[in-house]
Scaffold this active site. Sequence first.
Site, PDB file in Angstrom:
ATOM      1  N   HIS A 208       0.801  -1.225   0.000  1.00  0.00           N
ATOM      2  CA  HIS A 208       0.000   0.000   0.000  1.00  0.00           C
ATOM      3  C   HIS A 208       0.833   1.274   0.000  1.00  0.00           C
ATOM      4  O   HIS A 208       0.288   2.371  -0.022  1.00  0.00           O
ATOM      5  CB  HIS A 208      -0.949   0.023   1.205  1.00  0.00           C
ATOM      6  CG  HIS A 208      -0.237   0.294   2.498  1.00  0.00           C
ATOM      7  ND1 HIS A 208       0.436  -0.685   3.184  1.00  0.00           N
ATOM      8  CD2 HIS A 208      -0.069   1.430   3.213  1.00  0.00           C
ATOM      9  CE1 HIS A 208       0.970  -0.172   4.270  1.00  0.00           C
ATOM     10  NE2 HIS A 208       0.687   1.116   4.313  1.00  0.00           N
TER      11      HIS A 208
HETATM   12  C1  UD1 Z   1      -1.689   5.564   6.110  1.00  0.00           C
HETATM   13  C2  UD1 Z   1      -0.326   5.975   6.684  1.00  0.00           C
HETATM   14  C3  UD1 Z   1       0.675   4.848   6.499  1.00  0.00           C
HETATM   15  C4  UD1 Z   1       0.137   3.526   7.034  1.00  0.00           C
HETATM   16  C5  UD1 Z   1      -1.217   3.259   6.409  1.00  0.00           C
HETATM   17  C6  UD1 Z   1      -1.848   1.982   6.896  1.00  0.00           C
HETATM   18  C7  UD1 Z   1       0.238   8.367   6.546  1.00  0.00           C
HETATM   19  C8  UD1 Z   1       1.064   9.373   5.854  1.00  0.00           C
HETATM   20  N1  UD1 Z   1       0.211   7.146   6.005  1.00  0.00           N
HETATM   21  O1  UD1 Z   1      -1.518   5.391   4.709  1.00  0.00           O
HETATM   22  O2  UD1 Z   1       1.871   5.162   7.178  1.00  0.00           O
HETATM   23  O3  UD1 Z   1       1.034   2.492   6.719  1.00  0.00           O
HETATM   24  O4  UD1 Z   1      -2.092   4.353   6.711  1.00  0.00           O
HETATM   25  O5  UD1 Z   1      -3.065   1.757   6.257  1.00  0.00           O
HETATM   26  O6  UD1 Z   1      -0.344   8.674   7.571  1.00  0.00           O
HETATM   27  N2  UD1 Z   1      -9.134   5.152   2.423  1.00  0.00           N
HETATM   28  C9  UD1 Z   1     -10.335   4.510   2.406  1.00  0.00           C
HETATM   29  N3  UD1 Z   1     -10.850   4.111   3.612  1.00  0.00           N
HETATM   30  C10 UD1 Z   1     -10.233   4.329   4.792  1.00  0.00           C
HETATM   31  C11 UD1 Z   1      -9.006   4.995   4.775  1.00  0.00           C
HETATM   32  C12 UD1 Z   1      -8.464   5.409   3.599  1.00  0.00           C
HETATM   33  O7  UD1 Z   1     -10.943   4.284   1.367  1.00  0.00           O
HETATM   34  O8  UD1 Z   1     -10.758   3.917   5.834  1.00  0.00           O
HETATM   35  C13 UD1 Z   1      -8.543   5.558   1.122  1.00  0.00           C
HETATM   36  C14 UD1 Z   1      -8.856   6.983   0.791  1.00  0.00           C
HETATM   37  O9  UD1 Z   1      -9.077   7.078  -0.561  1.00  0.00           O
HETATM   38  C15 UD1 Z   1      -7.582   7.707   1.152  1.00  0.00           C
HETATM   39  C16 UD1 Z   1      -6.518   6.655   0.847  1.00  0.00           C
HETATM   40  O10 UD1 Z   1      -7.143   5.421   1.191  1.00  0.00           O
HETATM   41  O11 UD1 Z   1      -7.430   8.874   0.437  1.00  0.00           O
HETATM   42  C17 UD1 Z   1      -5.258   6.796   1.620  1.00  0.00           C
HETATM   43  O12 UD1 Z   1      -5.532   6.889   3.031  1.00  0.00           O
HETATM   44  P1  UD1 Z   1      -4.494   7.678   3.978  1.00  0.00           P
HETATM   45  O13 UD1 Z   1      -4.921   7.537   5.383  1.00  0.00           O
HETATM   46  O14 UD1 Z   1      -4.273   9.042   3.454  1.00  0.00           O
HETATM   47  O15 UD1 Z   1      -3.129   6.913   3.719  1.00  0.00           O
HETATM   48  P2  UD1 Z   1      -2.780   5.354   3.743  1.00  0.00           P
HETATM   49  O16 UD1 Z   1      -2.290   4.992   2.398  1.00  0.00           O
HETATM   50  O17 UD1 Z   1      -3.888   4.542   4.339  1.00  0.00           O
END
Ligand code: UD1
Length: 363
Positions: A208
């Site tokens: 991811h």
């Molecule tokens: C975040 C953390 C990363 C961790 C990861 C675990 C940061 C910079 N990154 O990355 O260190 O390893 O979490 O998962 O804080 N989304 C959903 N549903 C959710 C959450 C997210 O659909 O419940 C999608 C959204 O489109 C969002 C994207 O995932 O924009 C990324 O989510 P985000 O929390 O920004 O970063 P992660 O890639 O999850």
Amino acid sequence: MAKKIILVAAARPNFMKIAPLWRELSARGAEFDPVIVHTGQHYDYNMSEVFFADLGLPPPHVHLGVGSGTHAEQTAGVIVAFESICLKLEPACVVVVGDVNASMAAAVTAKKLGLAVAHVEAGLRSGDRTMPEELNRILTDSIADVLLTPSPDADENLRREGVEQRRIVLVGNIMIDSLVHALARVRDRAAHRRFDCAPREYGLVTLHRPANVDDPEHLRALLAGLQGLAYPLIFPVHPRTRKVMGQCGLDGLTASNGPLHLCEPLGYDDFLNLTLHARFVITDSGGIQEETTYLGIPCLTMRPNTERPITITAGTNELVDLAAMPARVRVILEGGWKRGTVPALWDGRTAERIAAVLTDRYA
Ligand code: UD1
């Protein structure tokens, strides 16, 4: 009267670090009244709520509902929302864990209000400042009052950055507390049956990181490389990864790709059960490098660096790229992988040590 202490939970990798602390501080009772504040960085049922259920956490006492967005939006959203919670609760200490955006934002907010901040999993460094997590780690450690570290390399990193010794306490790995606590509960769940896989006859995959999944062509090559292994693989797909799969015309969940079994993100118990019985793990996660080291499962980390080098020097982890992956998997299947040892203080009692430090300094 017990003083309030805030435990900040934000994203999936935080929940298994908060749970043992919640249990320990609640059991001690007299010193602290722990309050769980969920920032909302992760909000899907299978990225958040299922972990509260599996880990025996109560629903968050406060939910900030900040959600996804750009880094600036996430960070700013938490700062604004968390400030009023801190002013209302007047906690004796704010505890943040790990390196996600919301942990850093909460630490900055609390410190600007003059509150004490404790950082659990402090001192880890990959040396790679292109990763947002590395910036979050550096920023959080630079302002937190007490830096609770998982391993001696973290202490050394902090000392090298000029941190005074009295701020650093080596407490061990809090995530291993959750793992130890869950082992008996999850061992027999047989989560592999859903994928028609047999124990020790499949690999478990998670990918991811933006560097691996944000570029559709790169992700396509990674998926082709996984298929090319021609070995059963179970791959719970993170929402970030699924989104990009959709952009490049791949169905992130239902595609039946020969030996590659894709599914939705799994809860803590199912995923730990799959890890426990996997022949090997391919990942770019931070925490999974540690869980596999504890369990003695071979781990191939698809990254050029790691902030958790002890999983390589002591444990079962190795950094690989796509070109090297097939040969390294062959070594595993032929029984030639290193055995590894469990680092000191990865013993399931880190929450006790943290609670003792917090009581000593803030109760
Ligand atoms: C975040 C953390 C990363 C961790 C990861 C675990 C940061 C910079 N990154 O990355 O260190 O390893 O979490 O998962 O804080 N989304 C959903 N549903 C959710 C959450 C997210 O659909 O419940 C999608 C959204 O489109 C969002 C994207 O995932 O924009 C990324 O989510 P985000 O929390 O920004 O970063 P992660 O890639 O999850």
